[in-house]
Design a protein around this motif. Structure first.
Motif, PDB file in Angstrom:
ATOM      1  N   LEU A  89       0.856  -1.193   0.000  1.00  0.00           N
ATOM      2  CA  LEU A  89       0.000   0.000   0.000  1.00  0.00           C
ATOM      3  C   LEU A  89       0.885   1.234   0.000  1.00  0.00           C
ATOM      4  N   GLU A  90       0.437   2.277  -0.689  1.00  0.00           N
ATOM      5  CA  GLU A  90       1.076   3.575  -0.582  1.00  0.00           C
ATOM      6  C   GLU A  90       0.175   4.390   0.328  1.00  0.00           C
ATOM      7  N   VAL A  91       0.715   4.812   1.448  1.00  0.00           N
ATOM      8  CA  VAL A  91      -0.080   5.579   2.411  1.00  0.00           C
ATOM      9  C   VAL A  91       0.210   7.057   2.148  1.00  0.00           C
ATOM     10  N   ILE A  92      -0.811   7.764   1.731  1.00  0.00           N
ATOM     11  CA  ILE A  92      -0.610   9.152   1.299  1.00  0.00           C
ATOM     12  C   ILE A  92      -1.279  10.111   2.277  1.00  0.00           C
ATOM     13  N   ALA A  93      -0.527  11.115   2.703  1.00  0.00           N
ATOM     14  CA  ALA A  93      -1.094  12.185   3.541  1.00  0.00           C
ATOM     15  C   ALA A  93      -1.139  13.450   2.700  1.00  0.00           C
ATOM     16  N   ARG A  94      -2.229  14.199   2.834  1.00  0.00           N
ATOM     17  CA  ARG A  94      -2.368  15.454   2.083  1.00  0.00           C
ATOM     18  C   ARG A  94      -2.771  16.592   3.023  1.00  0.00           C
ATOM     19  N   ASN A  95      -2.049  17.698   2.908  1.00  0.00           N
ATOM     20  CA  ASN A  95      -2.399  18.901   3.677  1.00  0.00           C
ATOM     21  C   ASN A  95      -3.005  19.973   2.776  1.00  0.00           C
ATOM     22  N   THR A  96      -2.552  19.971   1.529  1.00  0.00           N
ATOM     23  CA  THR A  96      -2.977  20.962   0.533  1.00  0.00           C
ATOM     24  C   THR A  96      -3.270  20.207  -0.755  1.00  0.00           C
ATOM     25  N   VAL A  97      -4.287  20.617  -1.462  1.00  0.00           N
ATOM     26  CA  VAL A  97      -4.667  19.912  -2.692  1.00  0.00           C
ATOM     27  C   VAL A  97      -3.593  20.092  -3.774  1.00  0.00           C
ATOM     28  N   ALA A  98      -3.177  18.964  -4.348  1.00  0.00           N
ATOM     29  CA  ALA A  98      -2.212  18.977  -5.462  1.00  0.00           C
ATOM     30  C   ALA A  98      -2.313  17.647  -6.186  1.00  0.00           C
ATOM     31  N   ILE A 118      -5.728  11.234   4.978  1.00  0.00           N
ATOM     32  CA  ILE A 118      -4.862  10.073   4.781  1.00  0.00           C
ATOM     33  C   ILE A 118      -5.617   9.123   3.866  1.00  0.00           C
ATOM     34  N   GLU A 119      -4.973   8.730   2.782  1.00  0.00           N
ATOM     35  CA  GLU A 119      -5.624   7.822   1.822  1.00  0.00           C
ATOM     36  C   GLU A 119      -4.627   6.737   1.416  1.00  0.00           C
ATOM     37  N   PHE A 120      -5.151   5.703   0.769  1.00  0.00           N
ATOM     38  CA  PHE A 120      -4.309   4.571   0.387  1.00  0.00           C
ATOM     39  C   PHE A 120      -4.404   4.314  -1.110  1.00  0.00           C
ATOM     40  N   SER A 121      -3.237   3.925  -1.689  1.00  0.00           N
ATOM     41  CA  SER A 121      -3.238   3.407  -3.054  1.00  0.00           C
ATOM     42  C   SER A 121      -2.671   2.010  -3.007  1.00  0.00           C
ATOM     43  N   LEU A 122      -3.170   1.154  -3.879  1.00  0.00           N
ATOM     44  CA  LEU A 122      -2.610  -0.182  -3.991  1.00  0.00           C
ATOM     45  C   LEU A 122      -1.284  -0.059  -4.736  1.00  0.00           C
ATOM     46  N   LYS A 123      -0.217  -0.644  -4.163  1.00  0.00           N
ATOM     47  CA  LYS A 123       1.109  -0.541  -4.788  1.00  0.00           C
ATOM     48  C   LYS A 123       1.186  -1.566  -5.908  1.00  0.00           C
ATOM     49  N   ASP A 124       0.824  -1.130  -7.114  1.00  0.00           N
ATOM     50  CA  ASP A 124       0.827  -2.026  -8.264  1.00  0.00           C
ATOM     51  C   ASP A 124       0.969  -1.178  -9.528  1.00  0.00           C
ATOM     52  N   ILE A 132      -7.385   3.023  -3.153  1.00  0.00           N
ATOM     53  CA  ILE A 132      -8.147   1.886  -2.633  1.00  0.00           C
ATOM     54  C   ILE A 132      -8.791   2.260  -1.300  1.00  0.00           C
ATOM     55  N   PRO A 133     -10.123   2.077  -1.192  1.00  0.00           N
ATOM     56  CA  PRO A 133     -10.810   2.427   0.055  1.00  0.00           C
ATOM     57  C   PRO A 133     -10.465   1.434   1.172  1.00  0.00           C
ATOM     58  N   GLU A 134     -10.661   1.890   2.413  1.00  0.00           N
ATOM     59  CA  GLU A 134     -10.291   1.055   3.564  1.00  0.00           C
ATOM     60  C   GLU A 134     -11.054  -0.262   3.589  1.00  0.00           C
ATOM     61  N   ASN A 135     -12.343  -0.247   3.233  1.00  0.00           N
ATOM     62  CA  ASN A 135     -13.103  -1.506   3.296  1.00  0.00           C
ATOM     63  C   ASN A 135     -12.619  -2.515   2.256  1.00  0.00           C
ATOM     64  N   HIS A 136     -12.106  -2.030   1.120  1.00  0.00           N
ATOM     65  CA  HIS A 136     -11.511  -2.939   0.139  1.00  0.00           C
ATOM     66  C   HIS A 136     -10.221  -3.555   0.705  1.00  0.00           C
ATOM     67  N   ILE A 137      -9.431  -2.722   1.369  1.00  0.00           N
ATOM     68  CA  ILE A 137      -8.153  -3.207   1.939  1.00  0.00           C
ATOM     69  C   ILE A 137      -8.421  -4.351   2.917  1.00  0.00           C
ATOM     70  N   LEU A 138      -9.437  -4.160   3.750  1.00  0.00           N
ATOM     71  CA  LEU A 138      -9.740  -5.175   4.772  1.00  0.00           C
ATOM     72  C   LEU A 138     -10.382  -6.410   4.138  1.00  0.00           C
ATOM     73  N   ASP A 175       2.043  17.266   0.500  1.00  0.00           N
ATOM     74  CA  ASP A 175       1.584  15.873   0.632  1.00  0.00           C
ATOM     75  C   ASP A 175       2.800  14.964   0.613  1.00  0.00           C
ATOM     76  N   PHE A 176       2.599  13.706   0.920  1.00  0.00           N
ATOM     77  CA  PHE A 176       3.709  12.741   0.846  1.00  0.00           C
ATOM     78  C   PHE A 176       3.164  11.322   0.829  1.00  0.00           C
ATOM     79  N   LYS A 177       4.050  10.401   0.467  1.00  0.00           N
ATOM     80  CA  LYS A 177       3.698   8.977   0.390  1.00  0.00           C
ATOM     81  C   LYS A 177       4.626   8.171   1.288  1.00  0.00           C
ATOM     82  N   LEU A 178       4.058   7.268   2.057  1.00  0.00           N
ATOM     83  CA  LEU A 178       4.856   6.395   2.920  1.00  0.00           C
ATOM     84  C   LEU A 178       4.582   4.940   2.563  1.00  0.00           C
TER      85      LEU A 178
END
Ligand code: TMP
Ligand code: ASP
Length: 247
Positions: A89-98, A118-124, A132-138, A175-178
């Motif tokens: 997963l790519e865990v993304i935090a955003r403070n300002t829209v970009a 805080i949002e998630f992307s599937l690392k693919d 990817i929404p949290e309920n999909h992740i689970l 913003d950033f990705k972890l």
């Protein structure tokens, strides 16, 4: 480097087997890609800068109580880390829209959010790292609920802390990705740690005074001056870029 066993070559880093069991070496390349490998190039000296910025960030975060995979910087381009099982997963935090958020919602870049997201992307890469929404992740069992909450808590803490650090050197953390990994804890199981890197490759930093972009968007958008921007971020963080051991 030739005597080391390569484990994996990514777009910006190569992972080698480390000198001790359950360790790896992250080797930072100058290669830069964007739009999931569609655009390719190099940013001269980027590997050295990102290695050193990541070292500084990981050490500060550990002092804050965030567990990380980082052990020590070994050379200009290498750092020794714990071997972890990366959660895809790519865990993304955003403070300002970009970036993709501006595009998806048709909002102009620069709108400061009322509260961080805080949002998630599937690392693919093949799928283009879809949101990817949290309920999909689970439901897909990519991680469990406890890990999901822990990643969100850590990311929120990291965001608060790093926003302050960058604000102190005149940069707005947009913003950033972890990425997080599971570190095995003997027979006790495993726990989550921050892995990968933190550098201008995976965050957005805008100069408070001039609004200038000081991150990989300079490369993504053909703005030029990417080497200088990365160097300036390092300089403001007090990092010395004197070459220690370039082959
Ligand atoms: P985005 O606006 O393109 O979704 O990017 C959000 C943040 O995540 C931005 O700081 C850049 C970073 N990022 C990565 O590090 N790797 C990626 O593959 C993508 C798409 C974004
Ligand atoms: N990291 C992704 C790539 O290498 C996307 C990006 O950073 O823009 O293609």
């Amino acid at each position: 480097m030739s005597d080391k066993e390569m484990l994996y070559e990514g777009k910006a880093k190569i992972l080698y087997k480390g000198p001790k069991p359950n360790t790896i070496i992250q080797y930072f390349k100058d290669d830069a890609t964007a739009f999931n490998n569609v655009k390719k190039g190099t940013i001269a000296g980027k590997g050295i800068i990102n290695n050193k910025i990541t070292e500084l960030v990981m050490i500060r975060l550990a002092q804050l109580g965030i567990p990380t995979h980082f052990l020590e910087r070994m050379s200009d381009r290498e750092q020794l880390c714990h071997e972890v099982e990366i959660i895809p997963l790519e865990v993304i935090a955003r403070n300002t829209v970009a970036g993709s958020m501006a595009k998806t919602f048709g909002i102009e870049e620069g709108l400061r959010l009322r509260r961080p997201i805080i949002e998630f992307s599937l690392k693919d890469d093949d799928l283009g790292d879809p949101l990817i929404p949290e309920n999909h992740i689970l439901a897909l069992e990519i991680c469990d609920q406890e890990e999901l909450i822990e990643m969100m808590d850590m990311t929120a803490k990291i965001n608060d802390f790093l926003r302050g650090i960058f604000a102190g050197i005149g940069l707005e953390l947009i913003d950033f990705k972890l990425e997080f990994g599971r570190l095995s804890d003997g027979d006790e199981g495993h726990f989550l740690v921050l892995a990968d890197e933190f550098s201008p490759d995976n965050c957005r930093l805008w100069d408070f005074e001039t609004g200038e972009k000081m991150d990989k968007d300079r490369f993504r958008r053909d703005l030029g001056g990417e080497v200088e921007a990365y160097q300036e971020v390092a300089r403001r963080l007090g990092i010395s870029l004197e070459v220690e051991d370039e082959e």
